[in-house]
Design a protein around this motif. Structure first.
Motif, short mmCIF file in Angstrom:
data_model
loop_
_atom_site.label_atom_id
_atom_site.label_comp_id
_atom_site.label_asym_id
_atom_site.label_seq_id
_atom_site.Cartn_x
_atom_site.Cartn_y
_atom_site.Cartn_z
N GLY A 48 -41.39 -50.88 -11.21
CA GLY A 48 -41.96 -51.96 -11.64
C GLY A 48 -41.37 -53.21 -11.82
O GLY A 48 -42.00 -54.40 -12.27
N ASN A 49 -40.06 -53.41 -11.37
CA ASN A 49 -39.33 -54.74 -11.46
C ASN A 49 -40.17 -55.70 -10.60
O ASN A 49 -40.33 -57.00 -11.16
N LEU A 50 -40.41 -55.60 -9.39
CA LEU A 50 -40.90 -56.32 -8.72
C LEU A 50 -42.52 -56.90 -9.00
O LEU A 50 -42.41 -58.15 -9.15
N ILE A 51 -43.05 -55.92 -9.27
CA ILE A 51 -44.31 -56.48 -9.66
C ILE A 51 -44.52 -57.26 -11.11
O ILE A 51 -45.12 -58.39 -11.27
N MET A 98 -45.84 -61.16 -11.54
CA MET A 98 -46.65 -61.46 -12.78
C MET A 98 -46.37 -62.47 -13.74
O MET A 98 -47.02 -63.17 -14.00
N GLU A 99 -44.93 -62.50 -13.98
CA GLU A 99 -44.33 -63.54 -14.78
C GLU A 99 -44.41 -64.89 -14.10
O GLU A 99 -44.72 -66.01 -14.56
N HIS A 100 -44.63 -65.01 -12.65
CA HIS A 100 -44.69 -66.19 -11.80
C HIS A 100 -46.29 -66.67 -11.72
O HIS A 100 -46.42 -67.78 -11.73
N LEU A 101 -47.38 -65.71 -11.69
CA LEU A 101 -48.55 -66.16 -11.29
C LEU A 101 -49.18 -66.71 -12.66
O LEU A 101 -48.98 -66.21 -13.97
N ILE A 139 -55.45 -59.17 -12.70
CA ILE A 139 -55.72 -57.95 -12.91
C ILE A 139 -54.50 -57.27 -11.90
O ILE A 139 -54.43 -57.38 -10.58
N ALA A 140 -53.82 -56.22 -12.19
CA ALA A 140 -52.75 -55.84 -11.67
C ALA A 140 -52.83 -54.26 -11.34
O ALA A 140 -52.99 -53.64 -12.25
N PHE A 141 -52.25 -53.59 -10.04
CA PHE A 141 -52.29 -52.27 -9.89
C PHE A 141 -51.08 -52.06 -9.07
O PHE A 141 -50.43 -52.80 -8.63
N ALA A 142 -50.57 -50.64 -9.19
CA ALA A 142 -49.27 -50.25 -8.64
C ALA A 142 -49.38 -48.96 -8.28
O ALA A 142 -50.05 -47.77 -8.81
N GLY A 143 -48.95 -48.33 -7.14
CA GLY A 143 -48.94 -47.08 -6.68
C GLY A 143 -47.20 -46.69 -6.76
O GLY A 143 -46.38 -47.29 -6.17
N GLU A 144 -47.13 -45.27 -7.09
CA GLU A 144 -45.75 -44.81 -6.91
C GLU A 144 -45.75 -43.33 -7.03
O GLU A 144 -46.52 -42.52 -7.72
N VAL A 145 -45.03 -42.58 -6.14
CA VAL A 145 -45.37 -41.06 -5.94
C VAL A 145 -43.97 -40.45 -6.88
O VAL A 145 -44.20 -39.42 -7.22
N ASP A 146 -42.94 -41.13 -7.11
CA ASP A 146 -41.72 -40.62 -7.77
C ASP A 146 -42.08 -40.66 -9.09
O ASP A 146 -42.28 -41.55 -9.96
N PRO A 147 -41.89 -39.31 -9.73
CA PRO A 147 -42.21 -39.01 -11.20
C PRO A 147 -41.44 -39.80 -12.18
O PRO A 147 -41.96 -40.37 -13.28
N THR A 148 -40.22 -39.82 -11.96
CA THR A 148 -39.17 -40.57 -12.80
C THR A 148 -39.45 -41.94 -12.81
O THR A 148 -39.44 -42.99 -13.66
N LEU A 152 -43.42 -52.21 -22.41
CA LEU A 152 -42.50 -53.12 -23.33
C LEU A 152 -42.61 -54.67 -23.13
O LEU A 152 -42.21 -55.52 -23.89
N GLN A 153 -42.94 -54.94 -21.84
CA GLN A 153 -43.29 -56.30 -21.64
C GLN A 153 -44.53 -57.03 -21.84
O GLN A 153 -44.96 -58.30 -21.73
N GLN A 154 -45.30 -55.96 -22.43
CA GLN A 154 -46.79 -56.11 -22.75
C GLN A 154 -47.58 -56.63 -21.55
O GLN A 154 -48.35 -57.58 -21.63
N LYS A 155 -47.26 -56.03 -20.49
CA LYS A 155 -48.16 -56.40 -19.10
C LYS A 155 -49.03 -55.46 -18.84
O LYS A 155 -48.71 -54.37 -18.78
N SER A 156 -50.11 -55.75 -18.44
CA SER A 156 -51.42 -54.65 -18.40
C SER A 156 -51.34 -54.41 -16.72
O SER A 156 -51.67 -55.31 -15.88
#
Length: 334
Positions: free
Chosen positions: A128-131, A135-138, A144-153, A164-168
């Protein structure tokens, strides 16, 4: 020298994850997930052994997450994750370099400057570092933000990172090359996973599938992202440098010519990568729509070393000038 908040938070995360590791014999990244959960909940679970529980409660009194800025939280977490990834042998456990993420954020801000609302999607979000950087720049209040990731960790780290960054952010825990329950978005960003996609049956549903053998995941991701972008929407990809001259690149060229305008290609400095074969570029596309057309002159840039401050300010000035011209051009198309 007085420690920065980023250093203080990193050391707290690292120290607490270390304490958990000593007691439960879990990998560092899993212990970090546990640490971030405790920090977010401000509470130590009841079911832990007494000594560990006492140590964690004591540690929790030493940190006040509400006193940190969002960027400090993101960077502190990033350092702890990077430490965990050094110990991890898995190839997908790599993070987009900070300067590259900031550059993607800069481009995202420029491309969406005239929008009141932005729907944003990262189909390969990792931790989630890139998204969260983007978001900090926009500047939009309606983001409204969405993200996909397959790796459970990685997805657990990403969810806690966002909390923790209070980003939705709405997360999808799935193979991102399978269909999403998601309406098209204005902007897609992704540091594309590079390599072969193992599921030939799923790959077969894509135009960019290989004629023979396994298909390239990075090609399929581009097509998948295009499927979830609104006409006229933008896509910013961190891509391997060899993407335009690999054995399947003819097909990719033809696909992009049909469905997209190449808005820009920014080659990242070689000094930012360990070896020549790891060098990456940023590819900026606009999905074709009724009133869209290619820019008269795409944004083509070779970034200097990120340590070269004069070179960096020169290139950013050129990029700012390019965006002024491009935005006038696009207004003329409406």
């Amino acid at each position: 020298m007085k420690k920065t908040n980023v250093e203080i938070l990193y050391e707290w995360l690292d120290n607490t994850a270390g304490i958990i590791q000593q007691h439960v014999n879990e990998p560092y990244l899993d212990s970090l997930i546990y640490t971030m959960e405790i920090l977010f909940e401000k509470h130590v679970p009841e079911d832990l052994e007494e000594i560990l529980s006492q140590k964690l409660r004591s540690n929790l009194t030493e940190v006040d997450i509400t006193s940190y800025k969002t960027e400090e939280i993101r960077k502190g977490i990033q350092l702890a994750v990077l430490k965990g990834m050094k110990d991890s042998t898995q190839q997908q456990h790599l993070m987009t370099p900070e300067t590259v993420a900031l550059l993607v954020g800069y481009l995202a801000e420029k491309l969406t400057a005239d929008k009141e609302e932005v729907r944003l999607f990262d189909p390969a979000s990792g931790t989630g570092n890139l998204i969260t950087t983007v978001m900090e720049h926009l500047k939009q209040k309606n983001l409204i933000a969405f993200a996909g990731e397959v790796d459970p960790t990685l997805i657990q780290l990403a969810v806690l990172n966002a909390n923790l960054q209070q980003k939705s952010i709405e997360f999808f825990h799935q193979d991102s090359l399978r269909p999403f329950l998601l309406d098209p978005v204005d902007l897609i960003i992704a540091d594309l996973p590079v390599g072969y996609y193992p599921d030939d049956v799923q790959a077969d549903t894509y135009e960019l599938k290989a004629e023979n053998g396994n298909s390239y995941a990075h090609h399929l991701f581009i097509e998948q992202a295009m499927n979830y972008t609104k006409p006229g929407g933008y896509l910013i990809f961190v891509v391997p440098d060899f993407i335009f001259n690999s054995d399947q690149s003819d097909k990719l060229h033809a696909y992009l010519q049909e469905y997209a305008h190449i808005t820009g290609v920014i080659r990242l400095p070689e000094s930012a990568f360990k070896s020549e074969k790891n060098i990456k570029s940023i590819l900026v596309l606009q999905k074709k729509g009724q009133n869209t057309r290619s820019p008269k002159q795409p944004l083509l840039a070779q970034m200097p070393s990120f340590k070269n401050t004069t070179g960096m300010s020169d290139i950013l000035k050129q990029m700012n000038d390019w965006f002024v011209t491009y935005q006038k051009e696009m207004k003329g198309n409406e």
